[in-house]
Design a protein around this motif. Sequence first.
Motif, mmCIF file in Angstrom:
data_model
loop_
_atom_site.group_PDB
_atom_site.id
_atom_site.type_symbol
_atom_site.label_atom_id
_atom_site.label_comp_id
_atom_site.label_asym_id
_atom_site.label_seq_id
_atom_site.Cartn_x
_atom_site.Cartn_y
_atom_site.Cartn_z
ATOM 1 N N LEU A 166 -10.210 0.009 -10.981
ATOM 2 C CA LEU A 166 -8.845 -0.511 -10.898
ATOM 3 C C LEU A 166 -7.930 0.460 -10.153
ATOM 4 O O LEU A 166 -7.040 0.047 -9.392
ATOM 5 C CB LEU A 166 -8.295 -0.788 -12.300
ATOM 6 C CG LEU A 166 -8.861 -2.023 -13.001
ATOM 7 C CD1 LEU A 166 -8.271 -2.154 -14.403
ATOM 8 C CD2 LEU A 166 -8.583 -3.286 -12.195
ATOM 9 N N GLY A 167 -8.146 1.753 -10.351
ATOM 10 C CA GLY A 167 -7.357 2.736 -9.629
ATOM 11 C C GLY A 167 -7.628 2.698 -8.142
ATOM 12 O O GLY A 167 -6.700 2.819 -7.327
ATOM 13 N N ALA A 168 -8.893 2.505 -7.770
ATOM 14 C CA ALA A 168 -9.238 2.392 -6.357
ATOM 15 C C ALA A 168 -8.608 1.148 -5.739
ATOM 16 O O ALA A 168 -8.132 1.181 -4.597
ATOM 17 C CB ALA A 168 -10.754 2.352 -6.198
ATOM 18 N N GLN A 169 -8.585 0.056 -6.503
ATOM 19 C CA GLN A 169 -7.975 -1.178 -6.003
ATOM 20 C C GLN A 169 -6.479 -0.980 -5.768
ATOM 21 O O GLN A 169 -5.932 -1.412 -4.739
ATOM 22 C CB GLN A 169 -8.206 -2.307 -7.005
ATOM 23 C CG GLN A 169 -7.665 -3.657 -6.548
ATOM 24 C CD GLN A 169 -7.956 -4.752 -7.549
ATOM 25 O OE1 GLN A 169 -8.702 -4.568 -8.502
ATOM 26 N NE2 GLN A 169 -7.364 -5.906 -7.332
ATOM 27 N N ARG A 170 -5.797 -0.300 -6.698
ATOM 28 C CA ARG A 170 -4.368 -0.035 -6.525
ATOM 29 C C ARG A 170 -4.123 0.863 -5.319
ATOM 30 O O ARG A 170 -3.178 0.669 -4.559
ATOM 31 C CB ARG A 170 -3.779 0.596 -7.784
ATOM 32 C CG ARG A 170 -3.579 -0.384 -8.933
ATOM 33 C CD ARG A 170 -2.595 0.167 -9.945
ATOM 34 N NE ARG A 170 -3.067 1.391 -10.565
ATOM 35 C CZ ARG A 170 -3.792 1.432 -11.674
ATOM 36 N NH1 ARG A 170 -4.148 0.311 -12.278
ATOM 37 N NH2 ARG A 170 -4.166 2.588 -12.188
ATOM 38 N N LEU A 171 -4.994 1.864 -5.149
ATOM 39 C CA LEU A 171 -4.856 2.765 -4.013
ATOM 40 C C LEU A 171 -4.956 2.001 -2.698
ATOM 41 O O LEU A 171 -4.118 2.164 -1.801
ATOM 42 C CB LEU A 171 -5.931 3.847 -4.074
ATOM 43 C CG LEU A 171 -6.041 4.757 -2.842
ATOM 44 C CD1 LEU A 171 -4.777 5.583 -2.669
ATOM 45 C CD2 LEU A 171 -7.263 5.652 -2.932
ATOM 46 N N LEU A 172 -5.960 1.158 -2.572
ATOM 47 C CA LEU A 172 -6.154 0.423 -1.330
ATOM 48 C C LEU A 172 -4.996 -0.538 -1.066
ATOM 49 O O LEU A 172 -4.562 -0.709 0.078
ATOM 50 C CB LEU A 172 -7.485 -0.321 -1.368
ATOM 51 C CG LEU A 172 -8.735 0.574 -1.434
ATOM 52 C CD1 LEU A 172 -9.984 -0.269 -1.613
ATOM 53 C CD2 LEU A 172 -8.849 1.454 -0.199
ATOM 54 N N SER A 173 -4.489 -1.165 -2.109
ATOM 55 C CA SER A 173 -3.341 -2.063 -1.942
ATOM 56 C C SER A 173 -2.107 -1.295 -1.490
ATOM 57 O O SER A 173 -1.350 -1.752 -0.622
ATOM 58 C CB SER A 173 -3.055 -2.792 -3.259
ATOM 59 O OG SER A 173 -4.124 -3.633 -3.622
ATOM 60 N N GLN A 174 -1.920 -0.118 -2.079
ATOM 61 C CA GLN A 174 -0.771 0.704 -1.704
ATOM 62 C C GLN A 174 -0.885 1.183 -0.260
ATOM 63 O O GLN A 174 0.097 1.211 0.486
ATOM 64 C CB GLN A 174 -0.680 1.900 -2.673
ATOM 65 C CG GLN A 174 0.493 2.820 -2.462
ATOM 66 C CD GLN A 174 0.227 3.857 -1.383
ATOM 67 O OE1 GLN A 174 0.885 3.826 -0.349
ATOM 68 N NE2 GLN A 174 -0.712 4.745 -1.598
ATOM 69 N N LEU A 175 -2.096 1.540 0.165
ATOM 70 C CA LEU A 175 -2.294 1.985 1.545
ATOM 71 C C LEU A 175 -1.988 0.857 2.526
ATOM 72 O O LEU A 175 -1.405 1.089 3.589
ATOM 73 C CB LEU A 175 -3.729 2.475 1.743
ATOM 74 C CG LEU A 175 -4.103 3.784 1.048
ATOM 75 C CD1 LEU A 175 -5.580 4.086 1.251
ATOM 76 C CD2 LEU A 175 -3.242 4.936 1.561
ATOM 77 N N ARG A 176 -2.374 -0.340 2.166
ATOM 78 C CA ARG A 176 -2.087 -1.479 3.039
ATOM 79 C C ARG A 176 -0.581 -1.610 3.273
ATOM 80 O O ARG A 176 -0.126 -1.850 4.391
ATOM 81 C CB ARG A 176 -2.642 -2.757 2.415
ATOM 82 C CG ARG A 176 -2.386 -4.008 3.237
ATOM 83 C CD ARG A 176 -2.948 -5.234 2.547
ATOM 84 N NE ARG A 176 -2.739 -6.436 3.342
ATOM 85 C CZ ARG A 176 -3.090 -7.653 2.957
ATOM 86 N NH1 ARG A 176 -3.671 -7.825 1.778
ATOM 87 N NH2 ARG A 176 -2.881 -8.692 3.731
#
Length: 246
Positions: A166-176
């Motif tokens: 879930l943390g990785a998913q949030r990171l990728l969304s934030q980077l986008r």
Amino acid sequence: MAFDMPQPVHTPRSERFRAAVLAGLAAPQKAVPPLFFYDDRGSELFESIKSSDDYYVTRAETAALLGAVGTLARIDAGALVELGAGTGRRLEILLRSLPGLRAFCPVDLSIVQLALSEGDAADSGRRIAIAPLLADFAEPFVLPPDVPGPRLAYFPGSSIGNFQPLGAQRLLSQLRASLGAGSQLLICVDLLKDARRLERAYDDRSGHTAAFNLNLLRRINRELDGAFALENFGHEARFNLEQGRI
């Protein structure tokens, strides 16, 4: 050990560090987010880790980039944004392989690491703008105005493995959101290896990883008035087969 990425907060770095340490040490399974390992001394020690014989990750990633030079040459990127400022051969390959590159923006919390990365980029032979950004890429950030699009973000070192799913998913969304529309992401993800090889990589015989992890306790003592007696602590890396991670 894996860490879930904290939700973005906009507080001074020292307060964030204190809050993360207090929360992490109060948890049943003690943990501190990996970004706090990278003060200036931590960044220097990590450079030593990458050059050790036991740490295969950097060499494997370099070989993968060399094998993908033809693919890189077809990427339309006006700017390379490196998430966690790097140096050396991997950065050189990227800077030389992207034909339309006009700018390079390393993003890091360490001024020392940013300076090293900026120097390597300046020595690469590419006539491009260099715009280092002192920031935590795990939180929303704003790129300097002279970083053109389209942007290619590079997330090296299999660091995505530091985060729970879930943390990785949030990171990728934030980077986008931070990189903007039309951006691309080049990411390194390590594959499963023999447990002995993995444990040696994260507990190298030269002792660099042990020094890197114990440096966190030194930082807590120095910046947060901690009282850890470092002689009472050691470093040990174990592979968790069920979770597929160190």
